[in-house]
Design a protein around this motif. Structure first.
Motif, short mmCIF file in Angstrom:
data_model
loop_
_atom_site.label_atom_id
_atom_site.label_comp_id
_atom_site.label_asym_id
_atom_site.label_seq_id
_atom_site.Cartn_x
_atom_site.Cartn_y
_atom_site.Cartn_z
N THR A 17 0.84 -1.20 0.00
CA THR A 17 0.00 0.00 0.00
C THR A 17 0.87 1.25 0.00
O THR A 17 1.92 1.28 0.66
CB THR A 17 -0.90 0.01 1.25
N LEU A 18 0.41 2.25 -0.73
CA LEU A 18 1.03 3.57 -0.69
C LEU A 18 -0.05 4.63 -0.69
O LEU A 18 -1.13 4.42 -1.25
CB LEU A 18 1.94 3.81 -1.90
N ARG A 19 0.26 5.75 -0.08
CA ARG A 19 -0.65 6.91 -0.11
C ARG A 19 0.13 8.10 -0.63
O ARG A 19 1.08 8.55 -0.01
CB ARG A 19 -1.18 7.20 1.29
N LEU A 20 -0.28 8.56 -1.79
CA LEU A 20 0.36 9.72 -2.39
C LEU A 20 -0.40 10.98 -1.99
O LEU A 20 -1.62 10.96 -1.82
CB LEU A 20 0.37 9.60 -3.91
N SER A 21 0.35 12.06 -1.88
CA SER A 21 -0.26 13.34 -1.54
C SER A 21 0.12 14.39 -2.58
O SER A 21 1.23 14.39 -3.10
CB SER A 21 0.20 13.81 -0.16
N CYS A 22 -0.82 15.25 -2.84
CA CYS A 22 -0.60 16.39 -3.75
C CYS A 22 -0.99 17.63 -2.96
O CYS A 22 -2.15 17.75 -2.54
CB CYS A 22 -1.47 16.23 -4.99
N ILE A 23 -0.05 18.51 -2.77
CA ILE A 23 -0.30 19.68 -1.94
C ILE A 23 -0.01 20.95 -2.72
O ILE A 23 0.99 21.04 -3.45
CB ILE A 23 0.55 19.63 -0.66
N SER A 24 -0.89 21.92 -2.56
CA SER A 24 -0.67 23.24 -3.13
C SER A 24 -0.49 24.24 -2.02
O SER A 24 -1.03 24.08 -0.93
CB SER A 24 -1.87 23.65 -4.00
N SER A 25 0.27 25.27 -2.30
CA SER A 25 0.52 26.29 -1.28
C SER A 25 -0.63 27.28 -1.18
O SER A 25 -0.65 28.12 -0.28
CB SER A 25 1.82 27.03 -1.58
N VAL A 26 -1.56 27.21 -2.13
CA VAL A 26 -2.66 28.17 -2.14
C VAL A 26 -4.00 27.46 -2.02
O VAL A 26 -4.20 26.39 -2.59
CB VAL A 26 -2.63 29.05 -3.40
N SER A 27 -4.89 28.06 -1.27
CA SER A 27 -6.19 27.43 -1.03
C SER A 27 -7.08 27.46 -2.26
O SER A 27 -8.07 26.72 -2.32
CB SER A 27 -6.90 28.11 0.14
N SER A 28 -6.73 28.26 -3.25
CA SER A 28 -7.55 28.30 -4.46
C SER A 28 -7.59 26.95 -5.17
O SER A 28 -8.49 26.70 -5.96
CB SER A 28 -7.04 29.38 -5.42
N VAL A 29 -6.65 26.07 -4.84
CA VAL A 29 -6.67 24.73 -5.45
C VAL A 29 -7.96 24.01 -5.10
O VAL A 29 -8.41 23.13 -5.84
CB VAL A 29 -5.44 23.91 -5.00
N ASN A 30 -8.55 24.37 -3.98
CA ASN A 30 -9.77 23.69 -3.55
C ASN A 30 -10.95 23.94 -4.49
O ASN A 30 -11.93 23.20 -4.46
CB ASN A 30 -10.14 24.13 -2.13
N SER A 31 -10.86 24.96 -5.33
CA SER A 31 -11.93 25.23 -6.28
C SER A 31 -11.65 24.61 -7.65
O SER A 31 -12.46 24.76 -8.56
CB SER A 31 -12.13 26.74 -6.44
N TYR A 32 -10.52 23.94 -7.78
CA TYR A 32 -10.16 23.29 -9.03
C TYR A 32 -10.54 21.81 -9.01
O TYR A 32 -10.64 21.20 -7.95
CB TYR A 32 -8.65 23.38 -9.26
N ALA A 33 -10.69 21.25 -10.20
CA ALA A 33 -10.70 19.79 -10.32
C ALA A 33 -9.25 19.33 -10.23
O ALA A 33 -8.37 19.92 -10.85
CB ALA A 33 -11.29 19.38 -11.67
N VAL A 34 -9.02 18.30 -9.45
CA VAL A 34 -7.66 17.78 -9.28
C VAL A 34 -7.66 16.31 -9.64
O VAL A 34 -8.58 15.57 -9.28
CB VAL A 34 -7.16 17.99 -7.85
N GLY A 35 -6.64 15.90 -10.32
CA GLY A 35 -6.56 14.51 -10.72
C GLY A 35 -5.19 13.92 -10.54
O GLY A 35 -4.19 14.65 -10.41
N TRP A 36 -5.16 12.62 -10.53
CA TRP A 36 -3.91 11.85 -10.53
C TRP A 36 -3.79 11.15 -11.87
O TRP A 36 -4.78 10.57 -12.37
CB TRP A 36 -3.88 10.84 -9.39
#
Length: 127
Positions: A17-36
């Protein structure tokens, strides 16, 4: 400009098992669609999963179904990819990407539809 930083990759045994994380420094990312997305050696980049605040998560394709899940942590401007029962075929560089919702509604969870990309994190599944 939206900066995305992936982490959590590494070497894992088959079945692990692995858990990958994607982090942005700005909260505006929360209004975007994000994908892997992922790209195995010698292969084209492919979709893993996407998530939006409006429609939730897409379904993973093919062999990833039932093993990969995506989630958002709005408080920390993060999107996680939980990968269970990993197989050698999952070996790839995994990328996080984001798209504004206008583009996302038009083209969906696609490689060409994303506006911003991270640099990727390598996942190697091997015994």
């Amino acid at each position: 400009q939206l900066e995305l930083v992936e982490s959590g990759g590494g070497l894992v045994n088959p079945g692990g098992t692995l858990r990958l994380s994607c982090i942005s420094s700005v909260s505006s990312v929360n209004s975007y669609a994000v994908g892997w997305f992922r790209q195995a050696p010698g292969k084209e980049r492919e979709v893993v999963l996407c998530i939006t605040s409006i429609k939730g998560a897409t379904d993973p394709a093919g062999s990833m179904k039932g093993r990969f899940t995506i989630s958002r942590d709005y408080a920390n401007n993060a999107v996680h990819l939980q990968m269970d029962n990993l197989e050698p075929e999952d070996t790839a560089v995994y990328y996080c990407a984001a798209a504004n919702l206008i583009d996302y509604r038009r083209v969906g969870c696609t490689v060409n539809g994303m506006d911003f990309w991270g640099k990727g994190t390598l996942v190697t599944v091997s015994s």
